[in-house]
Design a protein around this motif. Sequence first.
Motif, mmCIF file in Angstrom:
data_model
loop_
_atom_site.group_PDB
_atom_site.id
_atom_site.type_symbol
_atom_site.label_atom_id
_atom_site.label_comp_id
_atom_site.label_asym_id
_atom_site.label_seq_id
_atom_site.Cartn_x
_atom_site.Cartn_y
_atom_site.Cartn_z
ATOM 1 N N ASP A 112 10.847 2.021 -9.599
ATOM 2 C CA ASP A 112 9.709 1.762 -10.474
ATOM 3 C C ASP A 112 8.595 1.041 -9.723
ATOM 4 O O ASP A 112 7.414 1.372 -9.869
ATOM 5 C CB ASP A 112 10.180 0.931 -11.665
ATOM 6 N N GLU A 113 8.961 0.072 -8.906
ATOM 7 C CA GLU A 113 7.956 -0.733 -8.202
ATOM 8 C C GLU A 113 7.356 -0.011 -7.000
ATOM 9 O O GLU A 113 6.281 -0.364 -6.531
ATOM 10 C CB GLU A 113 8.589 -2.054 -7.732
ATOM 11 N N HIS A 114 8.047 0.998 -6.472
ATOM 12 C CA HIS A 114 7.573 1.716 -5.285
ATOM 13 C C HIS A 114 7.392 3.197 -5.600
ATOM 14 O O HIS A 114 7.687 4.059 -4.770
ATOM 15 C CB HIS A 114 8.570 1.553 -4.136
ATOM 16 N N ASP A 115 6.873 3.497 -6.782
ATOM 17 C CA ASP A 115 6.909 4.863 -7.298
ATOM 18 C C ASP A 115 6.348 5.926 -6.362
ATOM 19 O O ASP A 115 7.069 6.830 -5.924
ATOM 20 C CB ASP A 115 6.233 4.927 -8.671
ATOM 21 N N THR A 116 5.068 5.844 -6.010
ATOM 22 C CA THR A 116 4.463 6.890 -5.173
ATOM 23 C C THR A 116 5.076 6.915 -3.781
ATOM 24 O O THR A 116 5.369 7.982 -3.228
ATOM 25 C CB THR A 116 2.945 6.688 -5.075
ATOM 26 N N LEU A 155 0.820 -1.208 0.000
ATOM 27 C CA LEU A 155 0.000 0.000 0.000
ATOM 28 C C LEU A 155 0.858 1.264 0.000
ATOM 29 O O LEU A 155 0.583 2.215 -0.736
ATOM 30 C CB LEU A 155 -0.926 0.003 1.215
ATOM 31 N N PHE A 156 1.914 1.270 0.824
ATOM 32 C CA PHE A 156 2.784 2.440 0.894
ATOM 33 C C PHE A 156 3.538 2.669 -0.409
ATOM 34 O O PHE A 156 4.002 3.784 -0.684
ATOM 35 C CB PHE A 156 3.794 2.296 2.039
ATOM 36 N N ALA A 157 3.700 1.616 -1.212
ATOM 37 C CA ALA A 157 4.454 1.746 -2.457
ATOM 38 C C ALA A 157 3.746 2.662 -3.444
ATOM 39 O O ALA A 157 4.395 3.347 -4.237
ATOM 40 C CB ALA A 157 4.671 0.373 -3.089
ATOM 41 N N HIS A 158 2.415 2.681 -3.408
ATOM 42 C CA HIS A 158 1.672 3.417 -4.419
ATOM 43 C C HIS A 158 0.752 4.487 -3.839
ATOM 44 O O HIS A 158 -0.040 5.075 -4.563
ATOM 45 C CB HIS A 158 0.861 2.442 -5.274
ATOM 46 N N ALA A 208 14.530 3.313 -18.480
ATOM 47 C CA ALA A 208 15.394 3.092 -17.314
ATOM 48 C C ALA A 208 16.835 2.810 -17.729
ATOM 49 O O ALA A 208 17.780 3.288 -17.088
ATOM 50 C CB ALA A 208 14.844 1.943 -16.472
ATOM 51 N N ALA A 209 17.040 2.034 -18.790
ATOM 52 C CA ALA A 209 18.400 1.704 -19.228
ATOM 53 C C ALA A 209 19.153 2.957 -19.664
ATOM 54 O O ALA A 209 20.358 3.098 -19.397
ATOM 55 C CB ALA A 209 18.350 0.691 -20.374
#
Length: 258
Positions: free
Chosen positions: A109-113, A33-36, A191-192
């Motif tokens: 990328d996976e934990h953007d927000t 939940l915190f990730a987004h 990203a690359a």
Amino acid sequence: MTSTAAVPPPRATYRRLSVEERRAQLLLAALGLFAHRAPDEVSLDEVAVAAGVSRPLVYRYFPGGRQQLYEAALGSAADELTLCFTEPPVGPPTERVARVLDRYLCFVDEHDTGFSALLRGGSVVETSRTTTIVDGVRRAAADEILRHLGRVGGAGEQPAGPRLRMMVRSWIAAVEAASLMWLDDGKQPAAAELRGWLVDHLIALLAATAASDPETAAVMNDLLALETPEGPAGQLAERVIPVVAEAAHLLPASPASD
């Protein structure tokens, strides 16, 4: 014909989770939940639903409520983020840093927000403890980069001096800033491409610092001795040397020979 009674399906076996397993389950749900979402927008009810447990159970493990849960989740995420910077000392240093950045950008990328909320601060759940956790990640990341440069003070190594350590810490800050802008710009460029630019940035900072700091010059010489023409340092040199050649007129004139 002999009839047979329908055999009921076997019941799913229920396994009681240990204290450690239950706590890990709750942290995993909270991190998702915190990730987004910004941390102050996540309620304990939502964490309970995501974990498939009751709200009182969440309080049993985190009696301090959302603040305690957030700090615990942040500590868990900090451990994961710190691991992104851990890379075996094998191969050219810039290629190791490239692999580190690939993992780091994947985490972002996976934990953007959540990543944005974490680094930008201003959350109602931000405290001196959360700030300490975040700064600990920055210091650990800097130490790992210095390790790849042979300057962490280990066996047979010299500890980094103030100029070199300041340079690496400033690069870590630039990586953070670039990551936030990357999220703001819809994760563009790819990203690359961002990773390649950040590696180039580190090499350029090393070269600029080496021009006036003997320790960094020694580190730069050791690094270049391990690099290959196909690696990041070799490719950057191929692109930059023609550009630098255009500045030849800025060099002091050689004294005329008799």
